[in-house]
Design a protein around this motif. Sequence first.
Motif, PDB file in Angstrom:
ATOM      1  N   GLY A 153       2.744   9.934  -9.506  1.00  0.00           N
ATOM      2  CA  GLY A 153       1.307   9.964  -9.765  1.00  0.00           C
ATOM      3  C   GLY A 153       0.531   9.350  -8.617  1.00  0.00           C
ATOM      4  O   GLY A 153      -0.682   9.210  -8.678  1.00  0.00           O
ATOM      5  N   GLY A 154       1.224   8.967  -7.558  1.00  0.00           N
ATOM      6  CA  GLY A 154       0.566   8.422  -6.384  1.00  0.00           C
ATOM      7  C   GLY A 154       0.054   9.531  -5.489  1.00  0.00           C
ATOM      8  O   GLY A 154       0.087  10.716  -5.857  1.00  0.00           O
ATOM      9  N   VAL A 155      -0.399   9.153  -4.307  1.00  0.00           N
ATOM     10  CA  VAL A 155      -1.063  10.109  -3.423  1.00  0.00           C
ATOM     11  C   VAL A 155      -0.139  11.282  -3.076  1.00  0.00           C
ATOM     12  O   VAL A 155      -0.491  12.450  -3.259  1.00  0.00           O
ATOM     13  N   ILE A 156       1.071  10.960  -2.599  1.00  0.00           N
ATOM     14  CA  ILE A 156       1.963  12.032  -2.144  1.00  0.00           C
ATOM     15  C   ILE A 156       2.396  12.926  -3.297  1.00  0.00           C
ATOM     16  O   ILE A 156       2.347  14.154  -3.213  1.00  0.00           O
ATOM     17  N   SER A 157       2.783  12.303  -4.411  1.00  0.00           N
ATOM     18  CA  SER A 157       3.289  13.117  -5.521  1.00  0.00           C
ATOM     19  C   SER A 157       2.161  13.980  -6.097  1.00  0.00           C
ATOM     20  O   SER A 157       2.392  15.102  -6.538  1.00  0.00           O
ATOM     21  N   SER A 158       0.926  13.480  -6.077  1.00  0.00           N
ATOM     22  CA  SER A 158      -0.194  14.287  -6.574  1.00  0.00           C
ATOM     23  C   SER A 158      -0.392  15.518  -5.701  1.00  0.00           C
ATOM     24  O   SER A 158      -0.642  16.622  -6.198  1.00  0.00           O
ATOM     25  N   SER A 199       0.826  -1.212   0.000  1.00  0.00           N
ATOM     26  CA  SER A 199       0.000   0.000   0.000  1.00  0.00           C
ATOM     27  C   SER A 199       0.853   1.252   0.000  1.00  0.00           C
ATOM     28  O   SER A 199       0.474   2.270  -0.569  1.00  0.00           O
ATOM     29  N   TRP A 200       2.031   1.165   0.632  1.00  0.00           N
ATOM     30  CA  TRP A 200       2.921   2.329   0.587  1.00  0.00           C
ATOM     31  C   TRP A 200       3.270   2.699  -0.839  1.00  0.00           C
ATOM     32  O   TRP A 200       3.454   3.866  -1.166  1.00  0.00           O
ATOM     33  N   GLN A 201       3.370   1.666  -1.698  1.00  0.00           N
ATOM     34  CA  GLN A 201       3.711   1.955  -3.097  1.00  0.00           C
ATOM     35  C   GLN A 201       2.698   2.911  -3.717  1.00  0.00           C
ATOM     36  O   GLN A 201       3.049   3.784  -4.494  1.00  0.00           O
ATOM     37  N   VAL A 202       1.424   2.711  -3.362  1.00  0.00           N
ATOM     38  CA  VAL A 202       0.376   3.564  -3.905  1.00  0.00           C
ATOM     39  C   VAL A 202       0.621   5.019  -3.503  1.00  0.00           C
ATOM     40  O   VAL A 202       0.406   5.943  -4.282  1.00  0.00           O
TER      41      VAL A 202
END
Lengths: 295, 371
Positions: A144-149, A136-139
């Motif tokens: 384009g994941g949560v943090i980078s968005s 789940s950390w990968q997401v």
Amino acid sequence: MTSPALPARAPARRFQNLYLRTWQALWVLPLPAWLLFFFAVPLGLLVAISFWSVVNYRLTPDATLSAWRYVLGLDFLWASFWRSYGLSLASAVAISLLAFPASYAMAFVAAPRQRLVLLGLAIAPFFTSYLVRIYSWQVFLAEGGVISSIIQAFGGKGESLLNTYFALFLGHATLALPVVLILQTIALANVDRTGISAAANLGARPGAILFRVILPAARPGLALGLLFAFLLSYAEFVSAAYLGGGAFQTLPILVTDLVRAGQQWPRAAVVSLLMIASLLATALATVLWAYREKG
Amino acid sequence: MTRDIIATRRQLIKGGLAAAAAIATPAILRAQGRRDLTMLTWAGHADPDVIGAFEDAHNVRIRAKEYVGGDQMLAQIAQSPAGTYDVILSDAEYVVQLKQAGFIEPLAAEDYPFDDFFPEFQNFRGHWFEGDPYAVFLRFGFLGLSHNRAAMSEAEARSYRGLWDPRHEGRIGHFDWHLPNLGTLSLVNGNEAPFDLDDGDWTELTETMMSLRPQVRGFYDYGGMLSALRSGEVAAIPGIGDWITGVLARDGADVTTTIPEEGGLQWTESLSIGVGSRNQDLARTFLQYMLSPEGQVKTATLKAYPAMIPTRAGWALLNDELPGEAQRQNMVLNGPNALDEIRAGRIRLRELPVQQSLETWNDTWTRYKNA
């Protein structure tokens, strides 16, 4: 009271004694058995395998030093060793520091019942598989994941955080933080309150109480937390493989690489023994420091 | 009262058992005649889409044991008694090792449609010994430079040299296996036979590889490559191909594989029958099924990783049934197709190292990872 009763009582007491001893023996017996089955035998097997050889991809009993020679002769071995060691030590220190304020709050601010609830919440992550938590950390960390968005929304570049030390550290913290939290809380909660009250009555400021009364008194427990964080991070494979990736090759990855490459279990055993030896040395040093006589 | 309850409960259980037995009978009868066929294979091949029709037609259940990498496959066989695996799917370069270790049976050439194979694949290297085939060529693909189009254009991917571009620092991924990576970089060095390297070429190859290390983001497995390429975390991965990008393209990701001008490699998967198999007839029927046009189309469109196929009839059926997929995989019958790449000499077979040992290549790869 009456003498005729005595002869009848003596066998009863003897029987009771026997019963008590059996009862105790039943509790004691598993200890050596568990130690034997879960520690001595596997360790012995590991040592034995490190002297075996691999013939046509098959593990063959032998008495050769070739695996030891091979592993100790790897030019990158010590670089990888110190990288692994340093990364896990850094993670352990950071996790301990992160956990401390929370543990302090649970031990000294929260009421006993609140503390139970909070500790329960801290353990809750263990209800899901560690592998699932790492995936789940990968997401969160991927491009384009949560943090980078979120970063991009604020005008940042928002690059992937995977394969960075930060990602690896998150993996270590996911594994070790709950354990450290529990160990620290127990250590702090067991600090003798009379000492704290005495220091306060004598006019010590909160900072002085923390550094000169609480920390020294809780040192064994805090050191144990640090040690566990180190142990867990050091032997950790999943986040090293899936979060740290190629940037941080650690000894557990080397172990799997050696097995994958031609089923070299003896060589993998040698690396594992090196890891165990360094872990034992570290554990011993930590425990000695933790229980060192004050003064 | 108590007795009554127990009696009813017993009756209920009895009745229930009888009912269950009645319902299950057809399945049991069917299962009685059902045979098991064991298969040692790369992951994904025991997909019901592929083997389901065969299982139904022959009342057989295929039990697949999956492995990752040729070493693991050889270890699996070496550690099991003869006859454990009826069918073995292996990378073509490992067939020689299987044959030399005495793990596979010779096949009868007349049992299989070799005449229907494109000529390139008929007498495939390392498959025939003293006139007998020991494996049948099942599927193949090319390895080149797979890239995320947003990060690396097709024009840029026309040479592997783009991997060293400062723009891609920390943006190059690797499939975590030495063979395709070293082979591809050997092509970059201009080695005509990328796996047959003398000491000088080998040293040069390790230097070329080490110079790429600062560009590397990570070393990935199958799933890791899919997510890294899709998300754009890595711009490109050398030494892989449509077996990864085809899966992503099916999902609409903007990724593709380009065969750069330095050339590409061909991976090949083949089927053999294990020595001591007690189901030789069934194993043969299975191989025939996989080489039939239907089996070929199914393996070409395998969910886990698509591949090209070696039979003309397979191509014809694929063009008939799934023209889009035939187009995407460059297997069109009228017009330029993948075979032209081979005929133009742009593709070398992936092989085991000739002058160095597999172990040397392995060690070099581990050293590279740890650098």
